[in-house]
Scaffold this motif. Structure first.
Motif, PDB file in Angstrom:
ATOM      1  N   CYS A 151       8.269 -11.902   3.835  1.00 36.37           N
ATOM      2  CA  CYS A 151       8.267 -10.475   4.187  1.00 36.37           C
ATOM      3  C   CYS A 151       6.944  -9.807   3.827  1.00 36.37           C
ATOM      4  O   CYS A 151       6.434  -8.976   4.580  1.00 36.37           O
ATOM      5  CB  CYS A 151       9.416  -9.754   3.474  1.00 36.37           C
ATOM      6  N   VAL A 152       6.386 -10.188   2.672  1.00 34.45           N
ATOM      7  CA  VAL A 152       5.106  -9.605   2.264  1.00 34.45           C
ATOM      8  C   VAL A 152       3.990 -10.068   3.196  1.00 34.45           C
ATOM      9  O   VAL A 152       3.133  -9.277   3.615  1.00 34.45           O
ATOM     10  CB  VAL A 152       4.787  -9.988   0.798  1.00 34.45           C
ATOM     11  N   TYR A 153       4.013 -11.341   3.561  1.00 37.51           N
ATOM     12  CA  TYR A 153       2.960 -11.887   4.416  1.00 37.51           C
ATOM     13  C   TYR A 153       3.012 -11.286   5.819  1.00 37.51           C
ATOM     14  O   TYR A 153       1.974 -10.897   6.377  1.00 37.51           O
ATOM     15  CB  TYR A 153       3.083 -13.404   4.491  1.00 37.51           C
ATOM     16  N   LEU A 192      12.130  -4.690  -0.075  1.00 32.17           N
ATOM     17  CA  LEU A 192      11.293  -5.409  -1.032  1.00 32.17           C
ATOM     18  C   LEU A 192      11.770  -5.160  -2.466  1.00 32.17           C
ATOM     19  O   LEU A 192      11.740  -6.070  -3.304  1.00 32.17           O
ATOM     20  CB  LEU A 192       9.836  -4.982  -0.877  1.00 32.17           C
ATOM     21  N   ARG A 232       4.771  -8.549   6.680  1.00 31.40           N
ATOM     22  CA  ARG A 232       4.936  -7.094   6.592  1.00 31.40           C
ATOM     23  C   ARG A 232       6.037  -6.586   7.528  1.00 31.40           C
ATOM     24  O   ARG A 232       5.856  -5.630   8.280  1.00 31.40           O
ATOM     25  CB  ARG A 232       3.619  -6.395   6.923  1.00 31.40           C
ATOM     26  N   THR A 233       7.205  -7.205   7.433  1.00 30.79           N
ATOM     27  CA  THR A 233       8.314  -6.841   8.313  1.00 30.79           C
ATOM     28  C   THR A 233       9.313  -5.882   7.659  1.00 30.79           C
ATOM     29  O   THR A 233      10.119  -5.283   8.357  1.00 30.79           O
ATOM     30  CB  THR A 233       9.082  -8.104   8.757  1.00 30.79           C
ATOM     31  N   GLU A 234       9.296  -5.765   6.338  1.00 31.22           N
ATOM     32  CA  GLU A 234      10.302  -4.974   5.648  1.00 31.22           C
ATOM     33  C   GLU A 234       9.664  -3.805   4.898  1.00 31.22           C
ATOM     34  O   GLU A 234       8.492  -3.850   4.524  1.00 31.22           O
ATOM     35  CB  GLU A 234      11.085  -5.844   4.649  1.00 31.22           C
ATOM     36  N   GLY A 235      10.482  -2.763   4.667  1.00 31.44           N
ATOM     37  CA  GLY A 235      10.028  -1.595   3.936  1.00 31.44           C
ATOM     38  C   GLY A 235      10.187  -1.763   2.436  1.00 31.44           C
ATOM     39  O   GLY A 235      10.598  -2.815   1.936  1.00 31.44           O
TER      40      GLY A 235
END
Length: 238
Positions: free
Chosen positions: A91-93, A102, A95-98
């Motif tokens: 997700c961090v890589y 996270l 950048r799909t989540e808020g």
């Protein structure tokens, strides 16, 4: 090296391997599609294992919080810890989540690590995993329906209704009852109780978003019904 560290590393490698295999065999669907397949698989696996722990193998979490971890509880937590580390990095890589999601993953990772380090309160952690992951298959099904063009259908409506009802029941009502039993029990450590409060507070943050979604969904349903009624009246006039 600690067996727990080796176990988490092995599970992390397993989740990465499953994702790589899906990307290799199902590459046309995209990275997020395959990641969500991994998420769906973890959700089903976690629910099955923790349901067995809570209902058949272990002590009842509402009655015996703060007890020593059992081998099966440790296994369930190690498997999920490996998954959460994988999904957090993904997700961090990409950048799909808020920030809320996270924060959920960060708290899940820290909570499981703390429970494994203390060697107790595994039954509560497994119960939280069960309550958190039981809505996961519906959430992933909703995403798959949306990205395959089948969301605006009766099936999409059924999935949304079941997701909202299950989330409210498990995360708010059952989660609140378990948190109360955790707080009044003298056995769990103070830091575990703080973690439980934090996870429950995060559930209410999700609940606010779900309430907004439910309101928008209700408005769309009403507009759809009005349009169907108007179209029906036009047909009768003709």
């Amino acid at each position: 090296m600690s067996p727990l560290v080796l176990g988490v590393g092995a599970c992390l490698a397993g989740w990465i391997g499953l994702y790589a295999l899906l990307c290799y065999t199902n590459g046309s669907c995209g990275y997020e599609w395959n990641c969500r397949l991994v998420t769906l698989f973890h959700g089903i696996l976690a629910v099955c294992i923790t349901a067995y722990i809570g209902y058949l193998d272990g002590l009842w979490p509402f009655t015996y919080p703060g007890t020593k971890n059992t081998p099966l509880q440790i296994t369930a937590m190690v498997i999920s810890l490996g998954y959460f580390i994988f999904d957090m990095a993904w997700c961090v890589y990409f950048r799909t989540e808020g920030l809320v999601m996270l924060a959920h993953h960060t708290m899940s990772i820290l909570g499981i690590m703390l429970t494994l380090w203390l060697g107790e309160s595994g039954i509560e952690s497994c119960a939280v995993l069960f309550g958190s992951e039981i809505t996961n298959p519906l959430l992933q099904t909703r995403w798959f329906l949306k990205h395959s063009g089948r969301y605006d259908s009766i099936l999409g409506d059924v999935v949304d209704v079941l997701f909202v009802l299950l989330f409210v029941f498990m995360r708010i009502f059952v989660g609140g009852a378990m948190l109360y039993r955790e707080l009044i029990s003298p056995r769990p450590k103070f830091i575990i109780k703080c973690g439980g409060l934090a996870m429950y507070a995060l559930s209410w943050v999700f609940m606010v978003d779900i309430s907004r979604f439910t309101y928008r969904k209700y408005r769309r349903w009403m507009n759809r019904c009005r349009m169907a009624e108007v179209n029906g009246q036009d047909v009768k006039r003709k």
